[in-house]
Design a protein around this motif. Structure first.
Motif, PDB file in Angstrom:
ATOM      1  N   PRO A   9       0.836  -1.194   0.000  1.00  0.00           N
ATOM      2  CA  PRO A   9       0.000   0.000   0.000  1.00  0.00           C
ATOM      3  C   PRO A   9       0.876   1.251   0.000  1.00  0.00           C
ATOM      4  O   PRO A   9       1.755   1.385   0.849  1.00  0.00           O
ATOM      5  CB  PRO A   9      -0.815  -0.104   1.295  1.00  0.00           C
ATOM      6  N   ALA A  11      -0.626   4.500  -1.007  1.00  0.00           N
ATOM      7  CA  ALA A  11      -1.569   5.542  -1.435  1.00  0.00           C
ATOM      8  C   ALA A  11      -1.816   6.592  -0.356  1.00  0.00           C
ATOM      9  O   ALA A  11      -2.636   7.484  -0.540  1.00  0.00           O
ATOM     10  CB  ALA A  11      -2.897   4.895  -1.847  1.00  0.00           C
ATOM     11  N   GLY A  12      -1.098   6.473   0.764  1.00  0.00           N
ATOM     12  CA  GLY A  12      -1.302   7.429   1.857  1.00  0.00           C
ATOM     13  C   GLY A  12      -0.858   8.831   1.459  1.00  0.00           C
ATOM     14  O   GLY A  12      -0.095   9.006   0.501  1.00  0.00           O
ATOM     15  N   LEU A  13      -1.312   9.810   2.199  1.00  0.00           N
ATOM     16  CA  LEU A  13      -1.041  11.206   1.833  1.00  0.00           C
ATOM     17  C   LEU A  13       0.332  11.689   2.289  1.00  0.00           C
ATOM     18  O   LEU A  13       0.826  12.709   1.819  1.00  0.00           O
ATOM     19  CB  LEU A  13      -2.134  12.116   2.412  1.00  0.00           C
ATOM     20  N   GLY A  14       0.923  10.964   3.224  1.00  0.00           N
ATOM     21  CA  GLY A  14       2.285  11.326   3.661  1.00  0.00           C
ATOM     22  C   GLY A  14       2.358  12.695   4.309  1.00  0.00           C
ATOM     23  O   GLY A  14       3.324  13.440   4.112  1.00  0.00           O
ATOM     24  N   THR A  15       1.356  13.018   5.122  1.00  0.00           N
ATOM     25  CA  THR A  15       1.299  14.380   5.694  1.00  0.00           C
ATOM     26  C   THR A  15       2.455  14.664   6.651  1.00  0.00           C
ATOM     27  O   THR A  15       2.827  15.814   6.825  1.00  0.00           O
ATOM     28  CB  THR A  15      -0.033  14.612   6.439  1.00  0.00           C
ATOM     29  N   ARG A  16       3.040  13.596   7.242  1.00  0.00           N
ATOM     30  CA  ARG A  16       4.150  13.834   8.171  1.00  0.00           C
ATOM     31  C   ARG A  16       5.398  14.331   7.458  1.00  0.00           C
ATOM     32  O   ARG A  16       6.342  14.748   8.087  1.00  0.00           O
ATOM     33  CB  ARG A  16       4.484  12.541   8.931  1.00  0.00           C
ATOM     34  N   LYS A  26       5.941   9.738  -0.972  1.00  0.00           N
ATOM     35  CA  LYS A  26       6.962   9.548   0.067  1.00  0.00           C
ATOM     36  C   LYS A  26       7.726   8.238  -0.175  1.00  0.00           C
ATOM     37  O   LYS A  26       8.880   8.110   0.217  1.00  0.00           O
ATOM     38  CB  LYS A  26       6.342   9.569   1.467  1.00  0.00           C
ATOM     39  N   GLN A 103      -6.140   3.536  -5.274  1.00  0.00           N
ATOM     40  CA  GLN A 103      -7.123   3.768  -4.215  1.00  0.00           C
ATOM     41  C   GLN A 103      -7.596   5.204  -4.456  1.00  0.00           C
ATOM     42  O   GLN A 103      -6.795   6.129  -4.412  1.00  0.00           O
ATOM     43  CB  GLN A 103      -6.453   3.653  -2.838  1.00  0.00           C
ATOM     44  N   ALA A 106      -7.853   8.309   0.072  1.00  0.00           N
ATOM     45  CA  ALA A 106      -7.066   7.713   1.156  1.00  0.00           C
ATOM     46  C   ALA A 106      -7.963   7.533   2.381  1.00  0.00           C
ATOM     47  O   ALA A 106      -7.999   8.363   3.278  1.00  0.00           O
ATOM     48  CB  ALA A 106      -5.865   8.599   1.467  1.00  0.00           C
ATOM     49  N   GLY A 108      -7.839   4.981   4.473  1.00  0.00           N
ATOM     50  CA  GLY A 108      -7.227   4.157   5.508  1.00  0.00           C
ATOM     51  C   GLY A 108      -6.581   2.903   4.947  1.00  0.00           C
ATOM     52  O   GLY A 108      -6.865   2.489   3.808  1.00  0.00           O
TER      53      GLY A 108
HETATM   54  P1  UTP Z   1       0.638   5.826   7.209  1.00  0.00           P
HETATM   55  O1  UTP Z   1      -0.357   6.326   8.151  1.00  0.00           O
HETATM   56  O2  UTP Z   1       2.039   5.613   7.649  1.00  0.00           O
HETATM   57  O3  UTP Z   1       0.735   6.720   5.898  1.00  0.00           O
HETATM   58  O4  UTP Z   1       0.067   4.527   6.520  1.00  0.00           O
HETATM   59  P2  UTP Z   1       0.174   8.122   5.543  1.00  0.00           P
HETATM   60  O5  UTP Z   1      -1.265   8.234   5.869  1.00  0.00           O
HETATM   61  O6  UTP Z   1       0.600   8.341   4.127  1.00  0.00           O
HETATM   62  O7  UTP Z   1       1.130   9.006   6.461  1.00  0.00           O
HETATM   63  P3  UTP Z   1       0.947  10.340   7.259  1.00  0.00           P
HETATM   64  O8  UTP Z   1       0.585   9.872   8.640  1.00  0.00           O
HETATM   65  O9  UTP Z   1      -0.121  11.164   6.566  1.00  0.00           O
HETATM   66  O10 UTP Z   1       2.291  10.973   7.181  1.00  0.00           O
HETATM   67  C1  UTP Z   1       0.784   3.316   6.430  1.00  0.00           C
HETATM   68  C2  UTP Z   1       0.842   2.809   5.005  1.00  0.00           C
HETATM   69  O11 UTP Z   1      -0.463   2.665   4.461  1.00  0.00           O
HETATM   70  C3  UTP Z   1      -0.595   3.368   3.246  1.00  0.00           C
HETATM   71  C4  UTP Z   1       0.503   4.418   3.269  1.00  0.00           C
HETATM   72  O12 UTP Z   1       0.898   4.759   1.951  1.00  0.00           O
HETATM   73  C5  UTP Z   1       1.598   3.733   4.062  1.00  0.00           C
HETATM   74  O13 UTP Z   1       2.394   2.903   3.244  1.00  0.00           O
HETATM   75  N1  UTP Z   1      -1.949   3.926   3.154  1.00  0.00           N
HETATM   76  C6  UTP Z   1      -2.462   4.600   4.215  1.00  0.00           C
HETATM   77  C7  UTP Z   1      -2.673   3.760   1.990  1.00  0.00           C
HETATM   78  O14 UTP Z   1      -2.206   3.147   1.014  1.00  0.00           O
HETATM   79  N2  UTP Z   1      -3.939   4.289   1.926  1.00  0.00           N
HETATM   80  C8  UTP Z   1      -4.482   4.968   2.966  1.00  0.00           C
HETATM   81  O15 UTP Z   1      -5.641   5.415   2.837  1.00  0.00           O
HETATM   82  C9  UTP Z   1      -3.720   5.134   4.140  1.00  0.00           C
END
Ligand code: UTP
Length: 287
Positions: A9, A11-16, A26, A103, A106, A108
């Motif tokens: 996975p 697809a997270g936004l990588g806000t950190r 990221k 996805q 995002a 979750g």
């Molecule tokens: P994280 O919580 O570490 O990623 O999710 P995030 O949401 O990108 O990070 P922040 O907190 O905003 O910085 C763990 C993994 O799950 C994926 C992320 O890409 C990461 O590999 N993920 C998370 C998804 O693919 N989709 C989502 O909706 C959420």
């Protein structure tokens, strides 16, 4: 059944990691000179995985381009006789059978994994989080596949973290059944320090049976308003045996600034071509 497929996975936004992650995935941030996700794909391939599905989203096109053939670059490298670099470029596109699905929102990690349902079919599969890398002699996923082969049940990759850190992770309630292996009886996503069932945290590696998809479908929004994989795993644990495996290796959360810096320094220090000069530099500035 053998574990042949892996899902990453990403697809997270990588806000950190803003602002770097506004338009750049990221998972493409390099540790020394190699994107994070390439270390993860290598771990999967070295563990015997044949097919990999990357869950991507908007702003993640660079991941697909990275694993694609780069005709222009390869032609130029060939023309100028840079055969070492040509091999590096070509090896990346030949690493594995890589598939992609988007996805759309995002929502979750649980929701992201559900996007892999038709790719996975009715087989056990591995999950490697796109921003977690593990440095180890035996690839982390290979260690977990060995445990899966013995128990034929879902396996969660865990390590003990400090009580102050457990609220960042999924925590497991479990009892030891043999060295490094624990039978799971419950899971909690991001528990408060006082409410954590243990300090054993799930750290970005899983082997999961296909029944998880049914469990995700029954899982509502959890911590942070997201559909959490940990909540779906808790449900799966009611139906089937599940084990936690305390894997051997150093894990870095490259999606956090500190994890990224630690990985960068330690990977650089483990490289023959950089270690000497870089160590001298570190000694000079850290007094
Ligand atoms: P994280 O919580 O570490 O990623 O999710 P995030 O949401 O990108 O990070 P922040 O907190 O905003 O910085 C763990 C993994 O799950 C994926 C992320 O890409 C990461 O590999 N993920 C998370 C998804 O693919 N989709 C989502 O909706 C959420």
């Amino acid at each position: 059944m053998r574990v042949r497929k892996a899902v990453i996975p990403a697809a997270g936004l990588g806000t950190r990691f803003l602002p770097a992650t506004k338009a750049t995935p990221k998972e493409m941030l390099p540790i020394v000179d190699t994107p994070t996700i390439q270390y993860i794909i290598k771990e999967a391939v070295d563990s015997g995985i044949e097919d990999i599905l990357i869950i991507t989203g908007r702003t993640k096109r660079a991941i697909e381009d990275h694993f694609d053939k780069a005709y222009e670059l390869e032609t130029e490298l060939e023309k100028s006789g840079k055969t070492d670099l040509l091999k590096i470029a070509q090896d990346i596109s030949n690493m594995a059978n890589i598939h992609y699905v988007r996805q759309q929102e995002a929502k979750g990690l649980g929701h992201a994994i559900h996007c892999a349902k038709s790719f996975v079919g009715n087989e056990p599969f591995a999950v490697l989080l796109g921003d977690d890398i593990v440095k180890s002699d035996v690839p982390c996923l290979k260690q977990m596949i060995d445990v899966y082969d013995k128990y034929q049940a879902s396996i969660l990759g865990v390590q003990t973290v400090s009580p102050d850190d457990i609220s960042k992770y999924g925590a497991v309630a479990a009892s030891e059944v043999s060295e490094r292996i624990h039978k799971v009886s419950g899971l909690v996503e991001k528990p408060k320090k006082e409410e954590a069932p243990s300090n054993m945290a799930i750290l970005g590696r899983y082997i999961i049976t296909p029944k998880i998809f049914e469990c995700i479908e029954k899982t509502g929004k959890g911590a942070g308003g997201e559909i959490q994989l940990t909540d779906a795993l808790r449900l799966l644990c009611d139906y089937e045996d599940m084990y936690a495996y305390d894997f051997i290796g150093r894990r870095y959360d490259v999606g956090s600034k500190m994890g990224f810096l630690e990985a960068t320094v330690e990977y650089a220090l483990s490289r023959d071509d950089l270690a000497g000069e870089f160590m001298q530099y570190l000694k000079k500035i850290v007094k």
